[in-house]
Design an enzyme around this catalytic site. Structure first.
Site, short mmCIF file in Angstrom:
data_model
loop_
_atom_site.label_atom_id
_atom_site.label_comp_id
_atom_site.label_asym_id
_atom_site.label_seq_id
_atom_site.Cartn_x
_atom_site.Cartn_y
_atom_site.Cartn_z
N ALA A 181 23.90 19.03 -7.19
CA ALA A 181 24.43 20.10 -5.87
C ALA A 181 25.58 20.02 -5.17
O ALA A 181 25.95 19.46 -5.74
CB ALA A 181 23.21 19.82 -4.56
N GLU A 183 27.36 22.31 -2.59
CA GLU A 183 27.72 23.65 -1.44
C GLU A 183 28.73 24.91 -1.65
O GLU A 183 28.70 25.30 0.10
CB GLU A 183 28.61 22.44 0.26
CG GLU A 183 29.86 22.06 0.27
CD GLU A 183 29.94 20.59 -0.91
OE1 GLU A 183 29.02 20.65 -1.13
OE2 GLU A 183 30.99 20.02 -0.72
N GLU A 217 23.20 19.76 1.87
CA GLU A 217 24.24 20.39 1.63
C GLU A 217 24.58 21.63 2.22
O GLU A 217 25.77 22.29 2.65
CB GLU A 217 23.78 20.94 0.00
CG GLU A 217 23.43 20.16 -1.55
CD GLU A 217 24.77 19.86 -1.48
OE1 GLU A 217 25.95 20.32 -1.36
OE2 GLU A 217 24.63 18.60 -1.97
N HIS A 220 26.80 20.95 4.88
CA HIS A 220 28.69 21.05 4.64
C HIS A 220 29.11 22.70 4.84
O HIS A 220 30.15 22.97 5.46
CB HIS A 220 28.70 20.66 2.45
CG HIS A 220 28.61 19.03 2.28
ND1 HIS A 220 29.91 18.33 2.96
CD2 HIS A 220 27.80 18.78 1.44
CE1 HIS A 220 29.13 17.32 2.27
NE2 HIS A 220 28.76 18.04 1.25
N1 BES Z 1 29.89 17.83 -2.83
C1 BES Z 1 29.07 17.73 -3.66
C2 BES Z 1 29.20 17.87 -5.00
C3 BES Z 1 30.07 17.06 -5.91
C4 BES Z 1 29.89 15.67 -6.19
C5 BES Z 1 30.91 17.94 -6.36
C6 BES Z 1 30.63 14.78 -7.68
C7 BES Z 1 32.00 17.02 -7.01
C8 BES Z 1 31.53 15.63 -8.00
C9 BES Z 1 28.13 18.07 -3.36
O1 BES Z 1 27.75 17.38 -1.49
C10 BES Z 1 27.21 16.55 -2.79
O2 BES Z 1 27.01 15.25 -1.95
N2 BES Z 1 25.96 16.11 -3.97
C11 BES Z 1 24.79 15.12 -4.71
C12 BES Z 1 23.94 15.32 -3.97
C13 BES Z 1 23.52 15.14 -1.94
C14 BES Z 1 22.65 15.57 -1.62
C15 BES Z 1 23.58 13.64 -1.84
C16 BES Z 1 25.62 14.88 -5.13
O3 BES Z 1 25.59 16.12 -6.62
O4 BES Z 1 25.09 13.46 -5.27
ZN ZN Z 2 28.00 16.32 -0.55
#
Ligand code: BES
Ligand code: ZN
Length: 789
Positions: A181, A183, A217, A220
């Site tokens: 996901a 944010e 999310e 964030h």
């Molecule tokens: N900011 C991240 C998304 C992201 C991940 C952007 C890698 C660029 C590179 C988002 O907030 C996030 O952490 N997503 C996780 C899920 C979360 C519940 C641990 C993910 O994508 O695995």
């Molecule tokens: Zn994150």
């Protein structure tokens, strides 16, 4: 057109997007079916460094600007962005959509989504409009996430003492999405599996995933969007913190899920990665944009979240919350470094937080604290823990907590030096005879790292370890402590600091275990031990599997195959994991029963005999019987895969296919992963192949490398291909072969992952050699296998 304004005036605008086919670039072209027709949607993904590919900008988190976005899109489509629409002008087939100007924000959070969608809507108590968008026809599946989002926004408003800062929040499920996901401010994008929940076909684990991802999310929106890290070095402030808070919110919404116990799994991943010499400090130097992708890893997320938890438990929940609220207020709309957070917590608590925490965030690794009883004294000693068994450098300020004989006798202190010894009588107010008597009555235990809130491992002397084993058998310890003792013992065994025989004896003490988190860890440890034993002592493999089966049958028999009326969320998750383990360890009855239930499911997808919580177990069991001359189970699973339009069902099947022990079938599965039937984001689920097929997977990776590196280009998914295929090996020759193969092929986005995977192969190799030298192991395994509990 995007106009971005910094302070007073417009500093630039840009009005051309280029659609591109691969989804690792800034604009994802995602496909879906609508009324039998293939449709496209367009979705931006800018974090970390791709906004610059979409429009010219100062694309670093500290250069915040306001954004005024206008889009020209086909008039029948929905077009969303960070802010609400202020005007829509239709002009034939096209319409021009203008959005409100955003508050000041970083470029990586700008987002646009264009496509055909349905949605469900609700409002927070403050009147913020929240919507969950999804493919047409799936709106019902958005209701659970909507409920979680509305409640979570209210909760965070309380916790951070600042309201949600935008007029609306949209959350949207994207069929093709590399991350879990993202944010984006006011427009959060998700994989379908992380947002949609289907009452009929989603499992309890899927529900929990949706809740924690939404909570992450939304955290964030404050921690990251309103207050943003100054540079990627401080990424952990975003990710570690959102991970920690997501547990806080999920626990508040669903206390019966006991997610803080499950948090130990997060810590465990952090400890495992940080036990490598090729780890990195939480605050990591970033010199080039291409290095950023790789630090979205277990150090930033899981170690980050764990050290926050350690600090919160040291400072106290109340003081911690108040200091955080002060931090958010002070730095709203601006950027911060790690030190700014420490300063706020220092001010709120009066404790030297910066000093305490720098040892955890600026230095890589963590300590193992050795504790022994010597001459009426308890002696503590810290040194860096490395899974390779080497001695590492480093010293930490360790918040030691301990309990003795009961959870009422508790002590805390900061271990600031290499060693420290305390007089037992003075320290605990009781006599040494309690710890030295062979008489059971006096045989009390000492448990360090109470509740496992500290990010360190503990090594007990033999006597203390025996007493803890006894306390586990007598059920005197909490699930979190039972988890910790087992996990530390496993890690020490892998580092060859403790025999596998003694680890197995300890595992025997868990024969009546019923707790989800503890059993889940016991299961994953047994998988790892099976793999090492397959290389080290293959002649004992059957006995070892018998021993594991004996342990897991106790709980499996209690739970049975069918859900009990009103049973707990955790029992529902546990049943699936236990049956999966029994199937993988070759338990015939389980495999037979699973096949029977699968056949019923093939006939009727709404049969009650295969509820979602046991489907993966049943699929895994089916794959254990598949081979080149008996392919029907495999074909059946492919049929379910093809006929389902639920991403969670497809994911379940992909991760089950790989469990087949037949390398020829695995080769087919691997090729299927790269076919057009599998979305690129999902291919990684099929990579965790059965250890018997690791050679097949490695050869396949080498053959397909050009294709794979083209599809996955520079994103973080490519690292998963490397770690999944390389890490299961356990010989120095193989490590060398891997190094040679990648010498000319390594990319910046996977360089660190490759080094870590090779280090893992070295660790496995050393472990195998050490296990082979354990002369008492064969008898110990045979004895445990035949013991009937
Ligand atoms: N900011 C991240 C998304 C992201 C991940 C952007 C890698 C660029 C590179 C988002 O907030 C996030 O952490 N997503 C996780 C899920 C979360 C519940 C641990 C993910 O994508 O695995
Ligand atoms: Zn994150």
């Amino acid at each position: 057109m995007v106009k971005y304004v910094n302070g007073k005036g417009v500093i630039g605008s840009f009005n051309k997007f280029q659609l591109t086919q691969t989804y690792t670039t800034f604009l994802i072209l995602s496909t879906y079916e609508h009324n039998g027709e293939k449709k496209n949607m367009a979705v931006t993904q800018f974090e970390p460094v791709d906004a610059r590919r979409c429009f010219p900008c100062w694309d670093e988190p500290a250069f915040k600007a306001t954004f005024k976005i206008t889009l020209d899109v086909p008039s029948e489509l929905i077009a969303l962005s960070n802010m609400p629409i202020i005007e829509e002008k239709v002009n034939g087939h096209l319409k021009t959509v203008s959005y409100q100007e955003s508050p000041i924000m970083s470029t990586y959070l700008v987002a646009i989504v264009v496509g055909l969608f349905d949605y469900v809507e609700d409002h927070t108590t403050d009147g913020v409009k929240v919507r969950v968008y999804c493919q047409v026809g799936k709106a019902n599946q958005g209701k659970f996430a909507l409920h979680v989002a509305v409640k979570t926004l209210d909760l965070y408003k309380e916790y951070f003492a600042v309201p949600y800062s935008l007029p609306k929040l949209d959350m949207i499920a994207i069929p093709d999405f590399a991350a879990g996901a993202m944010e984006n401010y006011g427009l959060v994008t998700y994989r379908e599996t992380a947002l949609l929940y289907d009452d009929q076909h989603s499992a309890a684990a899927n529900k929990q995933r949706v809740a924690t991802v939404v909570a992450h999310e939304l955290a964030h929106q404050w921690f990251g969007n309103l207050v943003t890290m100054e540079w990627w070095t401080h990424l952990w402030l975003n990710e570690g913190f959102a991970t920690w808070v997501s547990y806080l919110a999920t626990d508040s919404l669903f206390p019966e899920w006991k997610v803080w116990n499950q948090f130990l799994e997060e810590s465990n991943h952090g400890l495992t990665l940080d036990g490598l010499a090729e780890s990195h400090p939480i605050e990591v130097e970033i010199n080039h944009a291409s290095e950023v992708d790789e630090i979205f890893d277990a150090i930033s997320y899981r170690k980050g979240a764990s050290v926050i938890r350690m600090l919160q438990s040291y400072l106290g929940a109340d003081c911690f919350q108040k200091s955080l609220a002060a931090y958010i207020k002070k730095h709203s709309c601006s950027n911060t470094k790690t030190e700014d957070l420490w300063a706020a917590l220092e001010e709120g608590s009066g404790e030297p937080v910066n000093n305490l925490m720098s040892s955890w965030t600026k230095q890589q690794g963590y300590p193992v604290v050795t504790v022994k009883v010597k001459d009426e004294k308890l002696v503590f000693e810290q040194s860096r823990f490395l899974s390779s068994g080497s001695c590492g450098e480093g010293q930490w300020i360790v918040p030691i907590t301990l309990c003795c004989g009961s959870y009422d006798v508790r002590k805390n202190f900061l271990l600031q030096t290499k060693t420290e010894s305390v007089d037992i009588k003075e320290f605990l107010g009781c006599s040494i005879s309690k710890y030295s008597g062979g008489n059971d009555k006096y045989c009390d235990w000492i448990k360090l790292n109470v509740d496992q809130t500290g990010f360190y491992r503990v090594k007990y002397d033999e006597d203390l370890a025996a007493k803890l084993r006894n306390a586990i058998e007598k059920n005197h310890l909490t699930p979190t402590d039972r988890f910790g003792i087992l996990d530390d013992a496993f890690a020490l065994s892998m580092a060859c600091q403790q025999s596998v025989a003694s680890l197995l004896t300890l595992m025997g003490a868990y024969r009546e275990e019923l707790d989800y988190t503890v059993l889940s860890n016991l299961i994953s440890i047994s998988y790892k031990l099976e793999r090492i034993a397959a290389d080290a002592v293959p002649e004992l493999l059957d006995n070892l599997r018998q021993f594991f089966t004996n342990i897991f049958q106790f709980a499996a028999e209690k739970l049975g195959w069918d859900p009990k009326p009103d049973e707990s969320h955790l029992d529902a998750m546990l049943r699936g994991e236990l049956l999966t383990a029994l199937a993988l360890f070759g338990h015939e009855q389980t495999i037979k029963e699973a096949n029977r239930r699968c056949l019923a499911f093939l006939d009727d997808r709404s049969t009650p005999v295969l509820p979602p919580d046991i489907r993966k177990a049943a699929y895994v069991a089916v794959m254990q019987t598949v081979n080149a001359s008996n392919r029907s189970g495999y074909e059946s699973l492919l049929r379910i895969y093809r006929e389902s339009d639920l991403s969670q069902e497809k994911t379940r099947i992909l991760s089950s296919l790989a469990s087949c022990p037949d390398p020829n079938i695995i080769l087919e599965v691997l090729n299927f992963l790269l076919s057009s039937e599998v979305r690129s984001q999902d291919a990684v689920f099929g990579l965790g192949v059965n250890w018997q097929a690791r050679e097949t997977a490695w050869t396949w990776l080498k053959t397909k490398w050009e294709e794979i590196s083209k599809i996955f280009d520079s994103g973080f998914l490519i690292g998963r291909f490397v770690s999944a295929t390389v890490s299961p090996f356990a010989s120095y020759e193989k490590a060398k072969e891997v190094e040679e193969f990648f010498a000319s092929r390594v990319k910046p986005s996977m360089a660190r992952t490759l080094k870590q995977s090779i280090e893992r192969v070295h660790i496995n190799s050393r472990w195998v050699q050490s296990v082979q030298k354990e002369t008492t192991l064969p008898d110990a395994i045979r004895e445990l296998a035949w013991r009937r509990y």
